[in-house]
Design a protein around this motif. Structure first.
Motif, short mmCIF file in Angstrom:
data_model
loop_
_atom_site.label_atom_id
_atom_site.label_comp_id
_atom_site.label_asym_id
_atom_site.label_seq_id
_atom_site.Cartn_x
_atom_site.Cartn_y
_atom_site.Cartn_z
N LEU A 25 14.56 21.14 -17.89
CA LEU A 25 13.44 20.77 -18.63
C LEU A 25 13.65 19.82 -19.61
CD1 LEU A 25 10.39 20.58 -19.50
CD2 LEU A 25 10.79 22.83 -20.37
N LEU A 26 14.82 20.04 -20.44
CA LEU A 26 15.15 19.18 -21.54
C LEU A 26 15.52 17.82 -21.17
CD1 LEU A 26 15.81 18.70 -24.58
CD2 LEU A 26 17.92 19.66 -24.34
N ALA A 27 16.37 17.92 -20.06
CA ALA A 27 16.80 16.68 -19.24
C ALA A 27 15.59 15.78 -18.62
CB ALA A 27 17.75 16.76 -18.33
N VAL A 28 14.74 16.24 -18.10
CA VAL A 28 13.88 15.40 -17.20
C VAL A 28 12.55 15.26 -18.38
CG1 VAL A 28 13.90 16.52 -14.98
CG2 VAL A 28 12.44 17.71 -16.92
N PRO A 71 7.30 17.61 -23.45
CA PRO A 71 7.51 18.08 -24.79
C PRO A 71 6.38 19.48 -24.97
CG PRO A 71 7.03 15.88 -24.93
CD PRO A 71 6.91 16.43 -23.23
N THR A 72 5.47 19.55 -24.24
CA THR A 72 4.68 20.90 -24.63
C THR A 72 5.53 22.08 -24.13
OG1 THR A 72 2.51 19.65 -24.25
CG2 THR A 72 2.41 21.92 -24.06
N LEU A 73 5.99 22.19 -22.85
CA LEU A 73 6.67 23.10 -22.24
C LEU A 73 7.95 23.73 -23.22
CD1 LEU A 73 6.47 22.33 -18.59
CD2 LEU A 73 5.31 24.16 -19.65
N LEU A 74 8.62 22.47 -23.89
CA LEU A 74 9.76 22.78 -24.66
C LEU A 74 9.26 23.60 -25.62
CD1 LEU A 74 11.42 19.38 -24.54
CD2 LEU A 74 12.42 21.70 -23.62
N LEU A 75 7.80 23.21 -26.45
CA LEU A 75 7.41 23.72 -27.87
C LEU A 75 7.09 25.19 -27.34
CD1 LEU A 75 5.40 20.83 -29.22
CD2 LEU A 75 7.24 21.79 -30.11
N LEU A 76 6.57 25.61 -26.16
CA LEU A 76 6.17 26.67 -25.75
C LEU A 76 7.14 27.62 -24.86
CD1 LEU A 76 2.27 25.76 -24.13
CD2 LEU A 76 3.25 26.57 -26.51
N ALA A 77 8.49 27.26 -25.13
CA ALA A 77 9.55 27.82 -24.49
C ALA A 77 9.45 29.41 -24.71
CB ALA A 77 10.68 27.31 -24.79
N ASN A 78 9.67 30.11 -23.45
CA ASN A 78 9.50 31.61 -23.85
C ASN A 78 10.72 32.09 -24.69
OD1 ASN A 78 8.28 34.15 -22.96
ND2 ASN A 78 10.37 34.47 -21.95
N ASP A 79 10.45 32.64 -25.76
CA ASP A 79 11.37 33.45 -26.57
C ASP A 79 12.20 32.25 -27.07
OD1 ASP A 79 10.63 36.09 -26.16
OD2 ASP A 79 11.78 36.42 -24.54
N ALA A 131 11.15 18.29 -10.49
CA ALA A 131 11.64 19.54 -11.34
C ALA A 131 10.36 20.53 -11.50
CB ALA A 131 12.04 19.19 -12.62
N ALA A 132 9.05 20.14 -11.54
CA ALA A 132 7.96 20.88 -11.68
C ALA A 132 7.79 21.54 -10.56
CB ALA A 132 6.84 20.00 -12.04
N VAL A 133 8.07 20.69 -9.18
CA VAL A 133 7.85 21.48 -7.90
C VAL A 133 8.84 22.76 -7.78
CG1 VAL A 133 7.95 21.30 -5.43
CG2 VAL A 133 6.73 19.60 -6.78
N PHE A 134 10.08 22.32 -8.23
CA PHE A 134 11.33 23.20 -8.07
C PHE A 134 10.65 24.64 -8.99
CE2 PHE A 134 14.80 25.21 -10.37
CZ PHE A 134 15.47 25.91 -9.34
N TRP A 135 10.13 24.50 -9.99
CA TRP A 135 9.86 25.60 -10.83
C TRP A 135 8.76 26.40 -10.19
CZ3 TRP A 135 9.96 21.52 -15.33
CH2 TRP A 135 11.25 21.45 -15.72
N ALA A 136 7.78 25.63 -9.69
CA ALA A 136 6.62 26.29 -8.82
C ALA A 136 6.95 27.02 -7.64
CB ALA A 136 5.71 25.14 -8.54
N LEU A 137 8.07 26.71 -7.16
CA LEU A 137 8.57 27.18 -5.83
C LEU A 137 9.70 28.41 -6.10
CD1 LEU A 137 8.06 24.49 -3.23
CD2 LEU A 137 6.49 26.21 -3.97
N ALA A 138 10.41 28.29 -7.28
CA ALA A 138 11.50 28.91 -7.39
C ALA A 138 11.28 30.50 -7.56
CB ALA A 138 12.11 28.64 -8.90
N PRO A 139 12.35 31.30 -6.99
CA PRO A 139 12.13 32.70 -6.96
C PRO A 139 12.00 33.29 -8.30
CG PRO A 139 14.14 32.00 -6.09
CD PRO A 139 13.47 31.13 -6.21
N SER A 140 11.55 34.50 -8.44
CA SER A 140 11.26 35.08 -9.70
C SER A 140 12.69 35.07 -10.39
CB SER A 140 10.76 36.37 -9.55
OG SER A 140 10.58 36.89 -10.90
N GLY A 141 12.49 34.65 -11.78
CA GLY A 141 13.88 34.53 -12.87
C GLY A 141 14.52 33.14 -12.59
N ALA A 142 14.47 32.37 -11.81
CA ALA A 142 15.00 31.04 -11.45
C ALA A 142 13.99 29.88 -11.91
CB ALA A 142 15.41 30.82 -10.06
N GLY A 143 12.92 30.11 -12.04
CA GLY A 143 11.94 29.02 -12.70
C GLY A 143 11.94 29.08 -14.32
N LEU A 144 10.84 28.62 -14.68
CA LEU A 144 10.51 28.61 -16.24
C LEU A 144 10.41 29.96 -16.79
CD1 LEU A 144 8.40 25.26 -16.70
CD2 LEU A 144 10.78 25.56 -17.55
N ALA A 145 10.81 30.27 -17.83
CA ALA A 145 10.92 31.84 -18.33
C ALA A 145 9.38 31.64 -19.10
CB ALA A 145 11.89 31.78 -19.39
#
Length: 297
Positions: free
Chosen positions: A271-274, A256-264, A190-204
Motif C-alpha cells: 500500500l505504501l509503495a503504490v 493516503p486514506t487507507l494509510l491513515l486508517l491502517a488497522n492497528d 493492488a486494489a484488485v489483489f486486496w479484494a480477491l486475496a484470501p483472508s489474512g493476505a489482504g489489507l488488515a
C-alpha cells in the motif's frame, strides 16, 4: 455567473441540505466520543479505544474534515462560491470525491452481496463498535457523496461550462503520461489483489465482502479516470471530464486514506509503495488536463 445550472435553485438547496444532514450522524458520534461517551460501542467491551491518543487525534482530524465538507457544500450551492478562487473549491472537492465516490458506488452493491451471501452487513472490522455504527456512518457517507457529486456537477457547469464542452487534450510529455498511467495501473492492480486475496493476505481490517467490493470499485474508477485523461478523443467530452475527475481523485486520495486508517497503525508495504506512485501521478494527470484545457479555451 448567470449560466443556468444543471439543478434548479430549489433542487440545489434541497441537495445541499441532504448533504449536510448526511454528515450529521458522523459528526455527532465524533463529538460524543471526544466527550467520553461510549455510544455505539459493544457493551462490556472493556476500556474504550476511542480514548487512546491516536484515536482522539484521528477523531479531531476527521471532525474538522466533516466541517470542511459542510463548507464545501455551501460553496457549491451559494452564489458566493462562484467568486471563490478555483483551488479553494477544487482541492477539498477532489479529496471528498476521492474518499467518498468508491463508498457511494461500491458500498450499496457490497452490502447487498454480503447480506445475500453471508447473511449480515457487518464490516468485520468494527472492533469494539456495534455493526450499526458501520451502517449509519457509511450510509451517511454514501448519501453525502451522491449529493456532493450532483452539486459539484452543477457548479462546474455554471462556472466552467466552456472548458468542459471541449474534450481533455492529450497530455505532454508523452513519457510522463505513460508513467502516470502505469502508476495508476499498479494501484488498481493492488486494489484488485486486496479484494480477491484470501483472508489474512489482504489489507488488515478489510476482510468483509462489502469492503472488498469497495476496493474493486476503487480499481475500476482509477483505470477509467486514467484512460479518460490519458487518451485523445473528441467523443463525449463531459463524460470524459467526469470520469477523469472521479478516477484521478480516487487514485490520489484512496492510498493516503487507507494509510491513515491502517488497522492497528500497521502499514502495508505494498500500500505504501503504490500510494507513493499513484497519488502524485493522479494529481499530475488531473491538474495537467485542467491546465491544458484552460490554456486552449
Amino acid at each position: 455567473s448567470d449560466v443556468r445550472g444543471l439543478l434548479s435553485p430549489n433542487a440545489r438547496r434541497v441537495t445541499a441540505a441532504i448533504a449536510v444532514l448526511a454528515l450529521l450522524p458522523y459528526a455527532v458520534l465524533k463529538v460524543m466520543w471526544l466527550a467520553g461517551s461510549r455510544i455505539g460501542m459493544v457493551p462490556g467491551a472493556g476500556p474504550s479505544p476511542m480514548h487512546d491518543a491516536r484515536m482522539e487525534i484521528g477523531n479531531v482530524v476527521t471532525l474538522v474534515l466533516a466541517a470542511i465538507g459542510v463548507v464545501v457544500v455551501l460553496a457549491l450551492s451559494q452564489r458566493w462560491g462562484l467568486r471563490t478562487p478555483w483551488w479553494v473549491i477544487v482541492l477539498p472537492a477532489a479529496v471528498a470525491t476521492g474518499a467518498l465516490a468508491p463508498i457511494a458506488l461500491g458500498l450499496p452493491i457490497g452490502v447487498v452481496l454480503q447480506a445475500a451471501i453471508a447473511g449480515d452487513v457487518s464490516s468485520g472490522g468494527e472492533g469494539d463498535l456495534l455493526p450499526a455504527v458501520f451502517a449509519v456512518v457509511y450510509g451517511g457517507f454514501a448519501l453525502y457523496g451522491i449529493a456532493l457529486a450532483a452539486l459539484f456537477a452543477d457548479y462546474a457547469h455554471r462556472r466552467w461550462g466552456a472548458l468542459l464542452s471541449a474534450p481533455p487534450r492529450a497530455l505532454r510529455p508523452p513519457a510522463a503520461r505513460v508513467a502516470a498511467v502505469a502508476a495508476l495501473g499498479a494501484f488498481a492492480a493492488a486494489a484488485v489483489f486486496w479484494a480477491l486475496a484470501p483472508s489474512g493476505a489482504g489489507l488488515a481490517g478489510w476482510e468483509s465482502l462489502a469492503q472488498r467490493t469497495v476496493l474493486v470499485v476503487v480499481a475500476l474508477l482509477t483505470l477509467l479516470g486514467g484512460a479518460a485523461l490519458a487518451t485523445a478523443s473528441p467523443a463525449r467530452p463531459r463524460t470524459r471530464w467526469a470520469l477523469g475527475w472521479i478516477g484521478c481523485s480516487t487514485a490520489a486520495v484512496q492510498g493516503p486514506t487507507l494509510l491513515l486508517l491502517a488497522n492497528d497503525a500497521t502499514i502495508d508495504p505494498l500500500l505504501l509503495a503504490v500510494t507513493i506512485l499513484a497519488t502524485p501521478a493522479a494529481a499530475w494527470l488531473g491538474l495537467s488536463a485542467l491546465r491544458r484545457g484552460a490554456a486552449h479555451r
